[in-house]
Design a protein around this motif. Sequence first.
Motif, short mmCIF file in Angstrom:
data_model
loop_
_atom_site.label_atom_id
_atom_site.label_comp_id
_atom_site.label_asym_id
_atom_site.label_seq_id
_atom_site.Cartn_x
_atom_site.Cartn_y
_atom_site.Cartn_z
N PRO A 124 -8.55 20.67 -6.90
CA PRO A 124 -8.02 21.45 -5.80
C PRO A 124 -6.49 21.76 -5.84
CG PRO A 124 -8.61 19.34 -4.89
CD PRO A 124 -8.86 19.42 -6.27
N ASP A 125 -5.98 22.85 -5.06
CA ASP A 125 -4.56 22.68 -4.73
C ASP A 125 -4.18 21.60 -3.66
OD1 ASP A 125 -2.26 24.13 -4.67
OD2 ASP A 125 -2.67 25.70 -3.09
N ASN A 126 -2.91 20.97 -4.03
CA ASN A 126 -2.74 19.91 -3.09
C ASN A 126 -3.67 18.74 -3.55
OD1 ASN A 126 -1.12 18.34 -1.41
ND2 ASN A 126 -2.31 18.99 0.13
N SER A 127 -3.96 18.63 -4.78
CA SER A 127 -4.74 17.45 -5.24
C SER A 127 -4.66 16.02 -5.01
CB SER A 127 -5.23 17.58 -6.54
OG SER A 127 -5.44 16.55 -7.18
N LEU A 128 -5.36 15.34 -4.11
CA LEU A 128 -5.02 14.04 -3.85
C LEU A 128 -4.97 13.03 -5.13
CD1 LEU A 128 -4.77 11.58 -1.93
CD2 LEU A 128 -7.68 11.60 -1.88
N LEU A 129 -5.87 13.29 -5.97
CA LEU A 129 -5.96 12.71 -7.42
C LEU A 129 -4.71 12.79 -8.15
CD1 LEU A 129 -7.61 10.93 -9.38
CD2 LEU A 129 -8.48 13.13 -10.27
N THR A 130 -4.29 14.22 -8.20
CA THR A 130 -3.09 14.44 -8.94
C THR A 130 -1.61 13.44 -8.16
OG1 THR A 130 -3.99 16.43 -9.41
CG2 THR A 130 -1.62 16.24 -10.14
N GLY A 131 -1.57 13.45 -7.04
CA GLY A 131 -0.68 13.01 -6.16
C GLY A 131 -0.77 11.30 -6.43
N MET A 132 -1.92 10.66 -6.32
CA MET A 132 -2.01 9.67 -6.37
C MET A 132 -1.83 8.89 -8.06
SD MET A 132 -5.29 7.98 -4.46
CE MET A 132 -6.50 8.71 -5.34
N LEU A 133 -2.11 9.92 -8.96
CA LEU A 133 -1.88 9.56 -10.35
C LEU A 133 -0.43 9.51 -10.29
CD1 LEU A 133 -3.02 8.70 -12.99
CD2 LEU A 133 -3.34 11.02 -13.43
N GLU A 134 0.31 10.82 -10.11
CA GLU A 134 1.83 10.95 -10.31
C GLU A 134 2.40 9.65 -9.60
OE1 GLU A 134 2.21 15.64 -10.03
OE2 GLU A 134 2.93 14.49 -8.66
N LYS A 135 1.91 9.05 -8.18
CA LYS A 135 2.76 8.25 -7.86
C LYS A 135 2.47 6.80 -8.47
CE LYS A 135 4.18 7.45 -3.54
NZ LYS A 135 4.57 7.68 -2.22
N GLY A 136 1.23 6.71 -8.93
CA GLY A 136 0.85 5.35 -9.73
C GLY A 136 1.50 5.23 -10.89
N LEU A 137 1.68 6.46 -11.70
CA LEU A 137 2.48 6.36 -12.84
C LEU A 137 3.93 5.90 -12.67
CD1 LEU A 137 0.78 9.49 -14.72
CD2 LEU A 137 0.69 7.05 -15.62
N LEU B 119 0.84 -1.11 -0.15
CA LEU B 119 -0.09 0.11 -0.09
C LEU B 119 0.83 1.22 0.06
CD1 LEU B 119 -2.88 0.77 0.26
CD2 LEU B 119 -2.81 0.46 2.55
N HIS B 120 0.63 2.16 -0.88
CA HIS B 120 1.25 3.45 -0.87
C HIS B 120 0.45 4.61 -0.57
CE1 HIS B 120 4.65 1.55 -3.34
NE2 HIS B 120 3.66 0.98 -3.88
N PHE B 121 0.71 5.35 0.26
CA PHE B 121 -0.12 6.51 0.91
C PHE B 121 0.19 7.72 0.16
CE2 PHE B 121 0.24 3.72 4.53
CZ PHE B 121 -1.28 3.45 4.39
N VAL B 122 -0.70 8.57 -0.13
CA VAL B 122 -0.69 9.78 -0.63
C VAL B 122 -1.48 10.86 0.10
CG1 VAL B 122 -1.07 11.37 -2.79
CG2 VAL B 122 -0.13 9.13 -3.19
N GLU B 123 -1.03 12.01 0.41
CA GLU B 123 -1.92 12.89 1.08
C GLU B 123 -2.35 14.22 0.18
OE1 GLU B 123 -0.80 14.88 5.01
OE2 GLU B 123 0.97 13.71 4.64
N GLY B 124 -3.54 14.61 0.55
CA GLY B 124 -4.02 15.60 -0.57
C GLY B 124 -5.45 16.03 -0.26
N GLU B 125 -5.88 17.08 -0.79
CA GLU B 125 -7.45 17.25 -0.98
C GLU B 125 -8.39 16.18 -1.71
OE1 GLU B 125 -8.81 19.76 0.77
OE2 GLU B 125 -7.10 19.86 1.66
N ASP B 126 -9.42 15.89 -1.25
CA ASP B 126 -10.46 14.95 -1.95
C ASP B 126 -10.95 15.79 -3.27
OD1 ASP B 126 -10.02 13.36 0.02
OD2 ASP B 126 -12.14 12.94 0.33
N GLN B 127 -11.23 15.07 -4.43
CA GLN B 127 -12.05 15.39 -5.48
C GLN B 127 -13.70 15.77 -4.76
OE1 GLN B 127 -9.44 16.35 -7.56
NE2 GLN B 127 -11.22 16.32 -9.01
#
Length: 358
Positions: A81-94, A58-66
């Motif tokens: 949103p600023d500090n977007s959780l989705l963007t963070g998860m996508l970056e890590k996933g990629l 499991l990899h954790f990402v912090e940030g604001e929900d969609q």
Amino acid sequence: MRIVLISTPIGFLGSGKGGGVELTLNSLVSGLISLGHSVEVVAPKNSKLHESNVKAKLHFVEGEDQISWQHQNYNSPVSIPDNSLLTGMLEKGLDIAKHADVLLNMSYDWLPIWITLNFEIPIAHVISMGSESSVITNLISKVYAKYPNNFAFHSKMQANDYPFIKKPTIIGNGFNLDNYIFQDSVKGPLAWVGRVAPEKGLEDAVYVANQLGEKLKVWGLIEDEMYASKIEKSFPKGAIDWMGFLSTNELQKELGKCRGLLNTPKWNEAYGNVIVEALACGVPVVAYKRGGPSEIIQHGQTGYLADPDDKKNMLYYVEIIEKIKRQKCREWVEKNASADIFANKVVNWLNKVMNEYK
Ligand code: UDP
């Protein structure tokens, strides 16, 4: 196969905010692991996978929900949103997926689908809702033209919302049957389970129970407080027994004691996890004949399908619910919706997606 999964960008796994996707993701992870695949999950901080999924990293990402799309206007623009959780998860996933075979996205949002056009690695999408946004639906159409296999749906009725997809991949859904114990409680109360939000139509179920002079037991996260209190005010005091949000293990113990589950969605429900969870405990279901529920419930065998939004028709079926054999409900789930059956369908689909990139 090495699979990297991206979770929903709404709430951590275990919070209930992500709705059915949380359970679907867990069943899928355990099904894939039992088939011998390696799985890594990218999810919001504080997420927990079920105990049986210790083998998944499991990899954790912090940030604001969609913001959930079903609570926005159909034509709303995409907002990030600023500090977007989705963007963070996508970056890590990629990043992790560079060393994997496929990236499997389980969030219903614009960005992961758009990125599919701009990356050379296979990105597959489990679409978890009907068409709830014009911008996402149009994007799916565009990506589909280049990668016709990259989308999978939970039910045919859900896929009908995307008519440009000619032969949609339908994966259904899967459940860890060991987590649900059959109970033969023919005399129990009536239940309703789900996120308490307008698209779930709780008021119709309260109406039915109230007509029968019964309290309705309601389990689930109160997502919309105003909606919940509006329903409460429109019925006599105590018509609803609010039971809160429970873990799967606690929920199935309580749910199994009920004589029937009422399912009242007002939208094109993609699947309806709670229906299968009830059936797995031996609880028959009366649902409106729309969306996923209309494909899951065998009318007259595992429950009844009432005319959409017709509360009186639902009441009629609830009054004859004891005609349903509870054992048949459990049997249907064993034959059609186990975690292994589900994982096999997903693996077949992912193989097709990966072949497109060869
Ligand atoms: N749920 C739960 N505890 C509760 C009530 C609900 O874990 O007390 C879960 C349930 O197991 C199901 C999800 O909430 O997986 C609701 O999913 P469903 O597919 O019915 O609807 P969605 O919320 O995705 O629209």
